[in-house]
Design an enzyme around this catalytic site. Structure first.
Site, mmCIF file in Angstrom:
data_model
loop_
_atom_site.group_PDB
_atom_site.id
_atom_site.type_symbol
_atom_site.label_atom_id
_atom_site.label_comp_id
_atom_site.label_asym_id
_atom_site.label_seq_id
_atom_site.Cartn_x
_atom_site.Cartn_y
_atom_site.Cartn_z
ATOM 1 C CE LYS A 126 78.018 7.886 19.558
ATOM 2 N NZ LYS A 126 77.090 8.122 18.444
ATOM 3 N NE ARG A 139 76.894 13.947 21.268
ATOM 4 C CZ ARG A 139 76.450 12.738 21.560
ATOM 5 N NH1 ARG A 139 76.898 12.068 22.589
ATOM 6 N NH2 ARG A 139 75.541 12.198 20.790
ATOM 7 N NE ARG A 156 70.378 12.497 17.895
ATOM 8 C CZ ARG A 156 69.929 11.239 17.942
ATOM 9 N NH1 ARG A 156 68.698 10.974 17.551
ATOM 10 N NH2 ARG A 156 70.710 10.295 18.390
ATOM 11 N NE ARG A 193 68.459 4.767 18.357
ATOM 12 C CZ ARG A 193 69.488 5.570 18.605
ATOM 13 N NH1 ARG A 193 70.614 5.077 19.033
ATOM 14 N NH2 ARG A 193 69.372 6.854 18.426
HETATM 15 P P1 AP5 Z 1 73.312 2.607 18.243
HETATM 16 O O1 AP5 Z 1 74.303 1.633 18.745
HETATM 17 O O2 AP5 Z 1 72.141 2.925 19.107
HETATM 18 O O3 AP5 Z 1 74.050 3.945 17.751
HETATM 19 P P2 AP5 Z 1 74.729 5.121 18.579
HETATM 20 O O4 AP5 Z 1 75.898 5.547 17.780
HETATM 21 O O5 AP5 Z 1 74.941 4.739 19.998
HETATM 22 O O6 AP5 Z 1 73.571 6.176 18.412
HETATM 23 P P3 AP5 Z 1 72.951 7.231 19.430
HETATM 24 O O7 AP5 Z 1 71.774 7.846 18.679
HETATM 25 O O8 AP5 Z 1 72.669 6.645 20.755
HETATM 26 O O9 AP5 Z 1 74.062 8.237 19.479
HETATM 27 P P4 AP5 Z 1 73.945 9.676 19.834
HETATM 28 O O10 AP5 Z 1 75.366 9.982 19.914
HETATM 29 O O11 AP5 Z 1 73.173 10.553 18.931
HETATM 30 O O12 AP5 Z 1 73.013 9.628 21.117
HETATM 31 P P5 AP5 Z 1 73.322 9.735 22.659
HETATM 32 O O13 AP5 Z 1 72.393 8.862 23.384
HETATM 33 O O14 AP5 Z 1 74.786 9.608 22.898
HETATM 34 O O15 AP5 Z 1 72.813 2.104 16.812
HETATM 35 C C1 AP5 Z 1 71.814 2.804 16.066
HETATM 36 C C2 AP5 Z 1 70.835 1.787 15.432
HETATM 37 O O16 AP5 Z 1 71.523 1.019 14.456
HETATM 38 C C3 AP5 Z 1 70.262 0.771 16.437
HETATM 39 O O17 AP5 Z 1 68.958 0.461 16.072
HETATM 40 C C4 AP5 Z 1 71.189 -0.443 16.283
HETATM 41 O O18 AP5 Z 1 70.524 -1.649 16.633
HETATM 42 C C5 AP5 Z 1 71.520 -0.393 14.790
HETATM 43 N N1 AP5 Z 1 72.862 -0.875 14.494
HETATM 44 C C6 AP5 Z 1 73.996 -0.748 15.244
HETATM 45 N N2 AP5 Z 1 75.057 -1.312 14.629
HETATM 46 C C7 AP5 Z 1 74.593 -1.771 13.427
HETATM 47 C C8 AP5 Z 1 75.221 -2.436 12.326
HETATM 48 N N3 AP5 Z 1 76.534 -2.709 12.304
HETATM 49 N N4 AP5 Z 1 74.448 -2.747 11.259
HETATM 50 C C9 AP5 Z 1 73.117 -2.455 11.241
HETATM 51 N N5 AP5 Z 1 72.470 -1.840 12.272
HETATM 52 C C10 AP5 Z 1 73.191 -1.493 13.341
HETATM 53 O O19 AP5 Z 1 72.955 11.251 22.921
HETATM 54 C C11 AP5 Z 1 71.631 11.719 22.821
HETATM 55 C C12 AP5 Z 1 71.608 13.210 23.124
HETATM 56 O O20 AP5 Z 1 72.117 13.445 24.465
HETATM 57 C C13 AP5 Z 1 72.503 14.077 22.232
HETATM 58 O O21 AP5 Z 1 71.856 14.435 21.027
HETATM 59 C C14 AP5 Z 1 72.761 15.266 23.154
HETATM 60 O O22 AP5 Z 1 71.662 16.133 23.196
HETATM 61 C C15 AP5 Z 1 72.901 14.612 24.528
HETATM 62 N N6 AP5 Z 1 74.290 14.267 24.863
HETATM 63 C C16 AP5 Z 1 74.787 13.026 25.063
HETATM 64 N N7 AP5 Z 1 76.117 13.078 25.350
HETATM 65 C C17 AP5 Z 1 76.448 14.407 25.315
HETATM 66 C C18 AP5 Z 1 77.659 15.111 25.502
HETATM 67 N N8 AP5 Z 1 78.819 14.479 25.761
HETATM 68 N N9 AP5 Z 1 77.649 16.461 25.393
HETATM 69 C C19 AP5 Z 1 76.498 17.113 25.122
HETATM 70 N N10 AP5 Z 1 75.310 16.507 24.914
HETATM 71 C C20 AP5 Z 1 75.280 15.168 25.013
#
Ligand code: AP5
Ligand code: ZN
Length: 214
Positions: free
Chosen positions: A13, A88, A171, A127
């Site tokens: 994402k 979410r 997660r 990552r």
């Molecule tokens: P990446 O693009 O980083 O993936 P992502 O989907 O953004 O993953 P996140 O871990 O950031 O998502 P998340 O939803 O768990 O975390 P967030 O920060 O929102 O890609 C992943 C890896 O794959 C990278 O190394 C990338 O280079 C690689 N990659 C990408 N595309 C690829 C491809 N096509 N092929 C190969 N490799 C690829 O949230 C973190 C925490 O914050 C949550 O757990 C929660 O505690 C809190 N939080 C955030 N938002 C909320 C909310 N709305 N409500 C409640 N808690 C929240």
């Protein structure tokens, strides 16, 4: 263009949201990045969010919804934005819908980046994130030019504290229980677009832009 990114943790994402934001010149609003920036700045919000994030749990809706609904009402969001990691939960989706309705708008697309769980743990362990600007890399698929150093700002690249395999599994469980229902929610509103997130990063981006420009 008002876009929501849906998908499991690690689905890509953030990677796609950054590319869409750059191409269409719209703000990229990531709740995860906002919480991590608050943590780095030592704010109360950051300290509270960390308690949940480190356990792989969601930060409570009451700490999250107002933050986003305030942000999308800012002037720089008038032409659109991309929400990455929000909503979410169904209550978050309803809070967003209500806030946008008051502003007389609605989201245009909810893009679901679909990647099976089996691929996720592998992606997360590779990552690396920049401590300074938040840019994301993958040691195999999207490596930085110099190991351990951010291409964009020269900052240090680290493994996120919530990317340990046991936290990633938690997660994923939380995603299936609380976030996956949003797929049906946006499908019923005819906003859902699903793309195959297992493809190469550029191919996923091409599939998304084809929809946005189609
Ligand atoms: P990446 O693009 O980083 O993936 P992502 O989907 O953004 O993953 P996140 O871990 O950031 O998502 P998340 O939803 O768990 O975390 P967030 O920060 O929102 O890609 C992943 C890896 O794959 C990278 O190394 C990338 O280079 C690689 N990659 C990408 N595309 C690829 C491809 N096509 N092929 C190969 N490799 C690829 O949230 C973190 C925490 O914050 C949550 O757990 C929660 O505690 C809190 N939080 C955030 N938002 C909320 C909310 N709305 N409500 C409640 N808690 C929240
Ligand atoms: Zn950086």
């Amino acid at each position: 263009m008002k876009i929501i990114m849906l998908g499991a943790p690690g689905a890509g994402k953030g990677t796609q949201a950054a590319k869409i934001a750059a191409k269409y010149q719209i703000p990229h609003i990531s709740t995860g990045d906002i919480f991590r920036a608050n943590l780095k700045a030592g704010t109360e919000l950051g300290k509270k969010a960390k308690e949940y994030m480190d356990q792989g749990l969601l930060v409570p809706d009451e700490l999250t919804c107002d933050l986003v609904t305030d942000r999308v009402s800012k002037d720089d969001c008038a032409n659109g934005y991309i929400l990455d990691g929000f909503p979410r939960t169904i209550p978050q989706a309803k809070a967003l819908e209500a806030a946008l309705e008051k502003m007389g708008t609605d989201v245009d697309y909810a893009i679901n980046v679909d990647v099976p769980d089996a691929n996720i743990v592998k992606r997360m362990s590779g990552r690396r994130a920049c401590v300074t600007c938040g840019a994301t890399y993958h040691i195999e698929h999207i490596p930085p030019k110099v190991e351990g150093i951010c291409d964009r700002c020269g900052g240090e690249l680290i493994l996120r504290s919530d990317d340990k395999p046991e936290t990633v599994q938690k997660r994923l469980d939380v995603y299936h229980a609380q976030t996956q229902p949003l797929i049906d929610f946006y499908e019923s509103k005819k906003k859902l677009v699903t793309v195959d997130g297992t493809k190469d990063m550029e191919d996923v981006f091409a599939d998304i832009t084809a929809v946005l420009e189609g």
